[in-house]
Design a protein around this motif. Structure first.
Motif, mmCIF file in Angstrom:
data_model
loop_
_atom_site.group_PDB
_atom_site.id
_atom_site.type_symbol
_atom_site.label_atom_id
_atom_site.label_comp_id
_atom_site.label_asym_id
_atom_site.label_seq_id
_atom_site.Cartn_x
_atom_site.Cartn_y
_atom_site.Cartn_z
ATOM 1 N N UNK A 1 0.822 -1.217 0.000
ATOM 2 C CA UNK A 1 0.000 0.000 0.000
ATOM 3 C C UNK A 1 0.851 1.260 0.000
ATOM 4 N N UNK A 2 1.998 1.222 0.681
ATOM 5 C CA UNK A 2 2.824 2.433 0.785
ATOM 6 C C UNK A 2 3.975 2.475 -0.214
ATOM 7 N N UNK A 3 4.137 1.437 -1.030
ATOM 8 C CA UNK A 3 5.250 1.419 -1.989
ATOM 9 C C UNK A 3 5.316 2.658 -2.885
ATOM 10 N N UNK A 4 4.202 3.101 -3.463
ATOM 11 C CA UNK A 4 4.303 4.311 -4.298
ATOM 12 C C UNK A 4 4.789 5.529 -3.506
ATOM 13 N N UNK A 5 4.329 5.654 -2.285
ATOM 14 C CA UNK A 5 4.783 6.774 -1.451
ATOM 15 C C UNK A 5 6.255 6.613 -1.075
ATOM 16 N N UNK A 6 6.645 5.393 -0.767
ATOM 17 C CA UNK A 6 8.046 5.108 -0.458
ATOM 18 C C UNK A 6 8.927 5.435 -1.666
ATOM 19 N N UNK B 1 13.900 -8.596 3.003
ATOM 20 C CA UNK B 1 13.544 -9.946 3.449
ATOM 21 C C UNK B 1 12.384 -10.577 2.697
ATOM 22 N N UNK B 2 11.752 -9.835 1.806
ATOM 23 C CA UNK B 2 10.570 -10.358 1.117
ATOM 24 C C UNK B 2 10.764 -10.231 -0.405
ATOM 25 N N UNK B 3 11.077 -11.321 -1.060
ATOM 26 C CA UNK B 3 11.310 -11.252 -2.506
ATOM 27 C C UNK B 3 10.075 -10.837 -3.311
ATOM 28 N N UNK B 4 8.880 -11.193 -2.843
ATOM 29 C CA UNK B 4 7.662 -10.813 -3.572
ATOM 30 C C UNK B 4 7.465 -9.304 -3.564
ATOM 31 N N UNK B 5 7.606 -8.705 -2.394
ATOM 32 C CA UNK B 5 7.433 -7.249 -2.305
ATOM 33 C C UNK B 5 8.577 -6.518 -3.007
ATOM 34 N N UNK C 1 10.251 0.386 -12.526
ATOM 35 C CA UNK C 1 10.370 0.295 -13.984
ATOM 36 C C UNK C 1 9.150 0.874 -14.695
ATOM 37 N N UNK C 2 8.164 1.322 -13.923
ATOM 38 C CA UNK C 2 6.987 1.958 -14.506
ATOM 39 C C UNK C 2 5.878 1.011 -14.871
ATOM 40 N N UNK C 3 5.998 -0.266 -14.517
ATOM 41 C CA UNK C 3 4.950 -1.228 -14.823
ATOM 42 C C UNK C 3 3.864 -1.168 -13.765
ATOM 43 N N UNK C 4 2.688 -1.624 -14.145
ATOM 44 C CA UNK C 4 1.550 -1.649 -13.233
ATOM 45 C C UNK C 4 1.821 -2.615 -12.093
ATOM 46 N N UNK C 5 1.526 -2.192 -10.872
ATOM 47 C CA UNK C 5 1.779 -3.029 -9.700
ATOM 48 C C UNK C 5 0.711 -4.088 -9.534
ATOM 49 N N UNK C 6 -0.518 -3.678 -9.513
ATOM 50 C CA UNK C 6 -1.586 -4.611 -9.176
ATOM 51 C C UNK C 6 -2.372 -4.975 -10.420
ATOM 52 N N UNK C 7 -2.091 -6.134 -10.962
ATOM 53 C CA UNK C 7 -2.775 -6.573 -12.175
ATOM 54 C C UNK C 7 -4.233 -6.884 -11.901
ATOM 55 N N UNK C 8 -4.594 -7.089 -10.636
ATOM 56 C CA UNK C 8 -5.978 -7.371 -10.294
ATOM 57 C C UNK C 8 -6.866 -6.154 -10.537
ATOM 58 N N UNK C 9 -6.287 -4.964 -10.559
ATOM 59 C CA UNK C 9 -7.071 -3.748 -10.792
ATOM 60 C C UNK C 9 -7.473 -3.593 -12.250
ATOM 61 N N UNK C 10 -6.761 -4.213 -13.169
ATOM 62 C CA UNK C 10 -7.002 -4.029 -14.592
ATOM 63 C C UNK C 10 -8.442 -4.335 -14.999
ATOM 64 N N UNK C 11 -9.022 -5.471 -14.598
ATOM 65 C CA UNK C 11 -10.424 -5.720 -14.976
ATOM 66 C C UNK C 11 -11.380 -4.649 -14.442
ATOM 67 N N UNK C 12 -11.138 -4.175 -13.234
ATOM 68 C CA UNK C 12 -11.999 -3.138 -12.674
ATOM 69 C C UNK C 12 -11.859 -1.847 -13.471
ATOM 70 N N UNK C 13 -10.659 -1.501 -13.856
ATOM 71 C CA UNK C 13 -10.450 -0.287 -14.652
ATOM 72 C C UNK C 13 -11.130 -0.404 -16.004
ATOM 73 N N UNK D 1 10.400 -3.340 -7.705
ATOM 74 C CA UNK D 1 11.153 -3.242 -8.955
ATOM 75 C C UNK D 1 10.217 -2.935 -10.131
ATOM 76 N N UNK D 2 9.038 -3.546 -10.141
ATOM 77 C CA UNK D 2 8.065 -3.254 -11.208
ATOM 78 C C UNK D 2 7.604 -1.802 -11.125
ATOM 79 N N UNK D 3 7.428 -1.323 -9.908
ATOM 80 C CA UNK D 3 7.031 0.080 -9.731
ATOM 81 C C UNK D 3 8.137 0.994 -10.264
#
Length: 91
Positions: free
Chosen positions: A10-15, A34-38, A47-59, A43-45
């Motif tokens: 949730x705070x990655x963009x602000x970070x 300590x968390x490879x997923x986060x 590089x400018x890629x979308x973080x949450x692919x789950x939002x795409x259908x809603x958009x 890293x995706x953020x």
């Protein structure tokens, strides 16, 4: 997903924009070590890629709704112009 991961994501963009407190920045930095997923999300953020692919259908749904509303507005504005011209020609 762990609760801690959810908070960090949730705070990655602000970070990324250095818009968090120093305490939060330390927390996120330690979590990313300590968390490879986060870390991958960060890293995706970066590089400018979308973080949450789950939002795409809603958009996509939102875009379709907005398009439908625009079409109705245009249709109604054309119909009201037609009605006005009929009223004016009758008078």
């Amino acid at each position: 997903m762990k609760k801690e991961c959810s908070i960090v994501r949730d705070v990655l963009p602000l970070y990324f924009e250095n818009m968090v407190s120093e305490e939060t920045a330390v927390f996120v930095k330690e979590h990313l070590k300590n968390c490879p997923d986060c870390a991958a999300e960060f890293e995706r953020l970066k590089s400018g890629k979308q973080i949450d692919k789950a939002e795409t259908p809603q958009r996509e749904k939102d875009a379709k709704v907005i398009t439908a509303v625009k079409k109705k507005i245009v249709k109604n504005s054309k119909n009201s112009g037609y009605r006005m011209s009929c009223i004016c020609s009758i008078s």
